[in-house]
Design a protein around this motif. Structure first.
Motif, mmCIF file in Angstrom:
data_model
loop_
_atom_site.group_PDB
_atom_site.id
_atom_site.type_symbol
_atom_site.label_atom_id
_atom_site.label_comp_id
_atom_site.label_asym_id
_atom_site.label_seq_id
_atom_site.Cartn_x
_atom_site.Cartn_y
_atom_site.Cartn_z
ATOM 1 N N GLU A 52 0.835 -1.205 0.000
ATOM 2 C CA GLU A 52 0.000 0.000 0.000
ATOM 3 C C GLU A 52 0.869 1.254 0.000
ATOM 4 O O GLU A 52 2.079 1.185 0.217
ATOM 5 C CB GLU A 52 -0.928 -0.022 1.211
ATOM 6 C CG GLU A 52 -0.159 0.087 2.510
ATOM 7 C CD GLU A 52 -0.956 -0.401 3.713
ATOM 8 O OE1 GLU A 52 -2.126 -0.779 3.554
ATOM 9 O OE2 GLU A 52 -0.389 -0.398 4.818
ATOM 10 N N SER A 53 0.201 2.395 -0.202
ATOM 11 C CA SER A 53 0.903 3.672 -0.227
ATOM 12 C C SER A 53 1.653 3.892 1.087
ATOM 13 O O SER A 53 1.113 3.641 2.158
ATOM 14 C CB SER A 53 -0.129 4.776 -0.452
ATOM 15 O OG SER A 53 0.521 6.000 -0.549
ATOM 16 N N GLY A 54 2.897 4.315 0.986
ATOM 17 C CA GLY A 54 3.690 4.590 2.185
ATOM 18 C C GLY A 54 4.412 3.376 2.738
ATOM 19 O O GLY A 54 5.095 3.470 3.760
ATOM 20 N N SER A 55 4.313 2.227 2.067
ATOM 21 C CA SER A 55 4.935 1.010 2.620
ATOM 22 C C SER A 55 6.452 0.984 2.379
ATOM 23 O O SER A 55 7.138 0.121 2.903
ATOM 24 C CB SER A 55 4.264 -0.247 2.047
ATOM 25 O OG SER A 55 4.310 -0.257 0.641
ATOM 26 N N GLY A 56 6.975 1.902 1.561
ATOM 27 C CA GLY A 56 8.429 1.982 1.402
ATOM 28 C C GLY A 56 8.944 1.532 0.045
ATOM 29 O O GLY A 56 10.161 1.454 -0.170
ATOM 30 N N LYS A 57 8.049 1.293 -0.912
ATOM 31 C CA LYS A 57 8.450 0.758 -2.224
ATOM 32 C C LYS A 57 9.386 1.711 -2.966
ATOM 33 O O LYS A 57 10.442 1.307 -3.469
ATOM 34 C CB LYS A 57 7.198 0.485 -3.090
ATOM 35 C CG LYS A 57 6.169 -0.394 -2.431
ATOM 36 C CD LYS A 57 4.952 -0.613 -3.321
ATOM 37 C CE LYS A 57 4.188 0.627 -3.731
ATOM 38 N NZ LYS A 57 3.452 1.293 -2.629
ATOM 39 N N THR A 58 8.962 2.984 -3.059
ATOM 40 C CA THR A 58 9.776 3.951 -3.800
ATOM 41 C C THR A 58 11.128 4.138 -3.126
ATOM 42 O O THR A 58 12.165 4.274 -3.810
ATOM 43 C CB THR A 58 9.026 5.303 -3.905
ATOM 44 O OG1 THR A 58 7.892 5.108 -4.746
ATOM 45 C CG2 THR A 58 9.909 6.396 -4.494
ATOM 46 N N THR A 59 11.136 4.117 -1.812
ATOM 47 C CA THR A 59 12.403 4.308 -1.099
ATOM 48 C C THR A 59 13.367 3.167 -1.425
ATOM 49 O O THR A 59 14.562 3.400 -1.647
ATOM 50 C CB THR A 59 12.137 4.424 0.418
ATOM 51 O OG1 THR A 59 11.146 5.442 0.622
ATOM 52 C CG2 THR A 59 13.396 4.789 1.178
ATOM 53 N N VAL A 60 12.872 1.950 -1.491
ATOM 54 C CA VAL A 60 13.727 0.826 -1.891
ATOM 55 C C VAL A 60 14.252 1.061 -3.307
ATOM 56 O O VAL A 60 15.452 0.922 -3.573
ATOM 57 C CB VAL A 60 12.955 -0.521 -1.820
ATOM 58 C CG1 VAL A 60 13.757 -1.633 -2.474
ATOM 59 C CG2 VAL A 60 12.630 -0.877 -0.375
HETATM 60 N N1 LIG Z 1 12.161 12.287 1.206
HETATM 61 C C1 LIG Z 1 11.407 11.881 2.242
HETATM 62 N N2 LIG Z 1 11.427 12.557 3.417
HETATM 63 C C2 LIG Z 1 10.678 12.158 4.468
HETATM 64 N N3 LIG Z 1 9.885 11.088 4.462
HETATM 65 C C3 LIG Z 1 9.814 10.379 3.321
HETATM 66 C C4 LIG Z 1 10.577 10.728 2.160
HETATM 67 N N4 LIG Z 1 10.308 9.840 1.169
HETATM 68 C C5 LIG Z 1 9.434 8.963 1.701
HETATM 69 N N5 LIG Z 1 9.137 9.274 2.986
HETATM 70 C C6 LIG Z 1 8.240 8.515 3.882
HETATM 71 O O1 LIG Z 1 8.706 7.165 3.875
HETATM 72 C C7 LIG Z 1 7.607 6.263 3.851
HETATM 73 C C8 LIG Z 1 7.709 5.363 2.621
HETATM 74 O O2 LIG Z 1 7.491 6.160 1.465
HETATM 75 P P1 LIG Z 1 7.594 5.603 -0.013
HETATM 76 O O3 LIG Z 1 7.445 6.758 -0.924
HETATM 77 O O4 LIG Z 1 8.806 4.769 -0.139
HETATM 78 O O5 LIG Z 1 6.303 4.670 -0.077
HETATM 79 P P2 LIG Z 1 5.603 3.975 -1.343
HETATM 80 O O6 LIG Z 1 5.350 2.563 -0.947
HETATM 81 O O7 LIG Z 1 6.402 4.225 -2.562
HETATM 82 O O8 LIG Z 1 4.211 4.749 -1.422
HETATM 83 P P3 LIG Z 1 3.315 5.116 -2.731
HETATM 84 O O9 LIG Z 1 2.592 3.851 -3.106
HETATM 85 O O10 LIG Z 1 2.380 6.167 -2.211
HETATM 86 O O11 LIG Z 1 4.224 5.612 -3.801
HETATM 87 C C9 LIG Z 1 6.350 7.099 3.912
HETATM 88 O O12 LIG Z 1 5.955 7.200 5.265
HETATM 89 C C10 LIG Z 1 6.809 8.448 3.380
HETATM 90 O O13 LIG Z 1 6.042 9.479 3.921
#
Ligand SMILES: Nc1ncnc2c1ncn2[C@@H]1O[C@H](COP(=O)(O)OP(=O)(O)OP(=O)(O)O)[C@@H](O)[C@H]1O
Ligand SMILES: [Mg+2]
Length: 268
Positions: A52-60
């Motif tokens: 789901e959104s915010g689970s950390g996918k983009t960060t990985v």
């Molecule tokens: N540059 C940043 N600074 C602070 N917090 C961040 C940053 N990037 C991501 N986060 C936080 O890290 C967590 C994971 O975010 P991420 O973008 O990796 O999720 P995601 O799974 O890709 O979500 P989505 O499906 O909405 O794209 C979230 O709580 C987000 O708010």
């Protein structure tokens, strides 16, 4: 090693990312955005990361391409540990390419498609064509991604979303990558255009021997493209399985919840 016993092209081991300040981190005030993630992608394998959104996918994904540093853990590409993009060799920077969700943001609207691709070759001379003119090579590249050669003279604001995403893929392919990291690369497109782009990626993977790390929140998309699936929740990987197994027999309750939600949407 991957599940099939091949040496992995990409190995992520125990990755931890926390966006808190140093003080917040020391006191444990902010949860880890990525919390001990380990995964592998084999050469010519497609691994989907869902959650789901915010689970950390983009960060990985950003750690894999070197746009984000990690507090702990390693990323290895082709057996070599790699860090932030500025510390990578040109060969690694070239070999790991990313396709973003929003082409309007990732492609310069003032540049023609030809200029976008030639810029990539100017940065990475080692893969610039030498056996023929760049225009001829661009024509072939555009054909490979299903675009007319005439697109080369156009700027991206005059193209459709699907055409822009094909240009993004062509720019990545121009650098002869070995790993393509796609972050929600089809999420902004209509379902029919989505399917066309997914079919394109599947065929390019086969013809060019690409590995793909495919980030998406959409399980319908996963079904069309993934060999294996890694499911993330709150920064952790809760389940990794072959795509067929995951859809037939999800083992983690969160995966079942995701699948049920996807079925509800299909039925709606
Ligand atoms: N540059 C940043 N600074 C602070 N917090 C961040 C940053 N990037 C991501 N986060 C936080 O890290 C967590 C994971 O975010 P991420 O973008 O990796 O999720 P995601 O799974 O890709 O979500 P989505 O499906 O909405 O794209 C979230 O709580 C987000 O708010
Ligand atoms: Mg994301």
């Amino acid at each position: 090693m991957t599940a099939t016993g091949q040496p992995a092209l990409l190995e992520v081991d125990d990755l931890v990312v926390n966006f808190g300040t140093r003080r917040e981190r020391r006191r444990g005030l902010k949860p880890n955005a990525v919390d001990g993630v380990s995964l592998t992608v084999g050469p010519d394998e497609t691994l989907a990361v869902v959650g789901e959104s915010g689970s950390g996918k983009t960060t990985v994904a950003r750690c894999v391409v070197g746009l984000q540093a990690a507090q702990r853990g390693t990323v290895r590409f082709d057996g070599v540990q790699v860090g932030p993009v500025g510390t990578r060799t040109p060969a690694t920077r070239r070999a790991v390419q990313m396709v973003f969700q929003d082409p309007a943001a990732s492609l310069n609207p003032r540049m023609t498609v030809r200029a976008i691709i030639t810029e990539a070759w100017r940065t990475h001379r080692s893969v610039a064509p030498t056996d023929r003119t760049w225009d001829a090579a661009i024509e072939d590249l555009l054909n490979d991604v299903g675009l007319d050669a005439g697109i080369a003279a156009r700027r991206t604001p005059s193209l459709s979303g699907g055409q822009c995403q094909r240009v993004s893929i062509a720019r990545a392919l121009a650098l002869r990558p070995r790993l393509l990291v796609c972050d929600e690369a089809v999420s902004a497109l209509d379902v029919s255009v989505q399917s066309q782009i997914l079919r394109l990626l599947v065929s390019l993977r086969a013809s060019r021997g690409l590995a793909i790390l495919f980030i998406t929140h959409d399980l319908g998309v996963v079904r069309q493209i993934a060999d294996r699936v890694a499911v993330m929740q709150h920064g952790r990987l809760v389940e990794t399985a072959g795509a067929d197994d995951l859809f037939d027999q999800p083992t983690h309750p969160y995966t079942r919840t995701l699948l049920d939600a996807a079925l509800d949407l299909e039925g709606a």
